[in-house]
Design an enzyme around this catalytic site. Structure first.
Site, short mmCIF file in Angstrom:
data_model
loop_
_atom_site.label_atom_id
_atom_site.label_comp_id
_atom_site.label_asym_id
_atom_site.label_seq_id
_atom_site.Cartn_x
_atom_site.Cartn_y
_atom_site.Cartn_z
N CYS B 139 0.83 -1.21 0.00
CA CYS B 139 0.00 0.00 0.00
C CYS B 139 0.86 1.26 0.00
CB CYS B 139 -0.94 0.00 1.20
SG CYS B 139 -0.16 -0.47 2.76
N HIS B 193 11.10 0.56 2.42
CA HIS B 193 10.03 1.00 1.53
C HIS B 193 10.57 1.59 0.23
CE1 HIS B 193 8.28 0.88 5.60
NE2 HIS B 193 7.21 0.44 4.98
N HIS B 219 -2.41 5.49 6.34
CA HIS B 219 -1.03 5.93 6.45
C HIS B 219 -0.95 7.40 6.05
CE1 HIS B 219 0.27 1.76 6.71
NE2 HIS B 219 -0.13 1.47 5.49
#
Lengths: 354, 354
Positions: B139, B193, B219
């Site tokens: 995501c 990430h 987030h």
């Protein structure tokens, strides 16, 4: 066809508006909003006629690209009944405006009881007679009334003692607290919630102690009811399971809190993930002697919505209460009934006394 | 008609299943669940064929009153492609099972990149060639890729530096934390990430620092991108506003956080209140010299869902990417476009440098 207006398209108002629009015997004439924010935009998207709640803010709406259909006065001229969903305390201030239009009004539980001719809960309150205004009791009082009314009818309530662990604010209310505390609120005990229940159930003794917690999804009630008789746990589960506005959460569903409850509501297709029913953990329902215990959750944004619909009918028609409740339940889809094997049946708890 | 199975009907799986069911060129054959909980019940309610993810648990489903249509093996025999939505790490373990059926598979970003032949994001990743499996990036990586791809194309990205304030858990995950802290997670910087973004955007330099916070809804990314050129703030706003999977939140909407964003999503009728788009605060978009700054929110339960649909087409058909994206957007209703006056236009910020 009852022509309905909603004054205040906020957390409660937008849900009441959707519910009114779903009724075959009602017409949603329009809704008001104080500011042209995302909620106002959403009203337009849904095809609702939008009115400016405050006269001198029409320009502000126009600047934002959301031209209103008029002002509150225009809306009041076009309706048979107005549902006041303004923030707490504003309803009382709006009373004179509604009176000047001779418009019957429904208020929310954030107002004092004397704002209206009578307080209302579809399951618990008596005939409203020729009232010109009604006040739907608060989300917490609604949740308690729905529970205490059938218990009092079936077994007699000697005394109810309830701890309310209330949500600090709604999901979008970033200016509310507490962030990291559980706060006695009010610290005086008993709290005002018990007397509020008595506005619709005058003969049931109930003391409440209220806290607020750093959560936004639902209120949680820890309930004790000393009954006048000694029903079995299984019998009480069956009684409560038969109430259409109580949802008994089956143990096997593995729903452990408000997060999973809201998730389930979305899973079954509820608009906004709304839970109109009290949500009672089935395995928590336990009778020890004459003492009944249970945990229930109440969705503060949603549980009063069907009550508002029934209040509209009580105020403006001769439709019998039970018929109204059945129609409201059918049109909204109220009455969760789990497909899980234990959901529709009554299990004896492991340590049952019956 | 592509026959699709979803292995794991949880947070992502149930959303992917709904999205598959909405595609004109796909058939949802069935979904699996490991336990007969409320999610399994909800699958049945929606009319989806339910399969037991684990062979020896068929009895458990039957006891709960939810007789499954078969096991994972049965589902795999009936589909052209399986979308693995199992918890992180289980996907890698499922790989051998899919291989034994010669079933093309799509994995989620919780798996390592080497689980599949290629990683995927509809906006950012290149042609997948003859891959037999794809991995939709996480995501957070999805949110970053959608943002960085158009910026790199239009202005060149010299370096992106992003702080990810991640939600601690999903709304129903009561066993996650933190309760009352903001935790560097991992404390090593840069975090994994950035490299994950590079699995779909290999030539964009991006460093990430990750925290987790006591929230469940979304987030939040605090983004800095040093560009190779100096576009104006207004130009960047226009560029990002033209991306269908970026939603620019108009300032006048008065949406101040994830609570109001989810509220708005429900208001406009989104199922489960899902936000498939990155949500970028329009007034946060600001260019200072070659430094672009902005805040965006990413709905961890939802943003990868359209990417999974496009991944299914990329893996099993010759439909061009843009055509797939357009079809996915149309069938799901992706592309929020505010009606508010400022929403569709580009405003110059108060202290604009252009």
């Amino acid at each position: 066809m009852t022509r309905v207006g909603v004054n205040g398209y906020g957390t409660i108002g937008k849900r009441v508006a959707d519910a009114v629009a779903a009724q075959p015997d009602m017409e949603l004439v329009g809704v008001t909003k104080a500011s042209p924010n995302y909620g106002a935009e959403a009203a337009i998207r849904r095809g609702y006629d939008l009115y400016a709640a405050i006269d001198d803010r029409v320009d502000e709406f126009e600047t934002a690209g959301l031209t209103p259909s008029g002002t509150l006065d225009d809306l009041l001229r076009a309706v048979d009944v107005i549902v006041d969903c303004a923030p707490s305390g504003i309803g009382a201030r709006n009373r004179a405006i509604y009176a000047s239009h001779d418009t019957p009004a429904i208020y929310q539980g954030g107002e004092d009881a004397d704002v209206a001719d009578a307080s209302f809960n579809a399951r618990a309150s008596g005939d409203v007679g020729d009232a010109d205004s009604l006040r739907v009791v608060s989300c917490n009082s609604t949740g308690l009334s729905r529970l205490l009314a059938p218990l009092d009818e079936a077994y007699g309530v000697e005394k109810a003692r309830v701890t309310l662990v209330r949500r600090g604010g709604d999901p979008s209310e970033t200016d509310r607290g507490p962030i990291n505390d559980v706060v006695p609120d009010p610290a005086t005990v008993p709290s005002h919630h018990g007397p509020d229940v008595n506005t619709v159930l005058p003969n049931v003794a109930v003391d409440t102690a209220a806290l607020k917690a750093p959560v936004t999804a639902m209120h949680t009630h820890s309930v004790n009811v000393t009954l006048e008789t000694e029903p079995s746990t299984a019998t009480v589960r069956r009684l409560l399971g038969d109430e259409t506005r109580l949802f008994l959460i089956p143990e096997v569903a593995n729903i452990d809190g408000a997060g999973a409850l809201k998730d389930y509501a979305a899973d079954v297709g509820r608009p906004r993930g709304d839970l109109w029913e009290n949500c009672v953990w089935e395995e928590s329902i336990s009778v020890q002697g004459r003492d009944l215990y249970l945990f229930q959750n109440v969705h503060q944004e949603a549980d009063v919505v069907p009550e508002n619909i029934d209040a509209i009918r009580a105020l403006t028609t001769d439709i019998p209460r039970e018929e109204s409740v059945a129609l409201t339940n059918e049109t909204l889809g109220i009455g969760l009934d789990s497909l899980l094997a234990d959901g529709g049946t009554v299990r004896d708890p492991v340590a049952a006394d019956d």
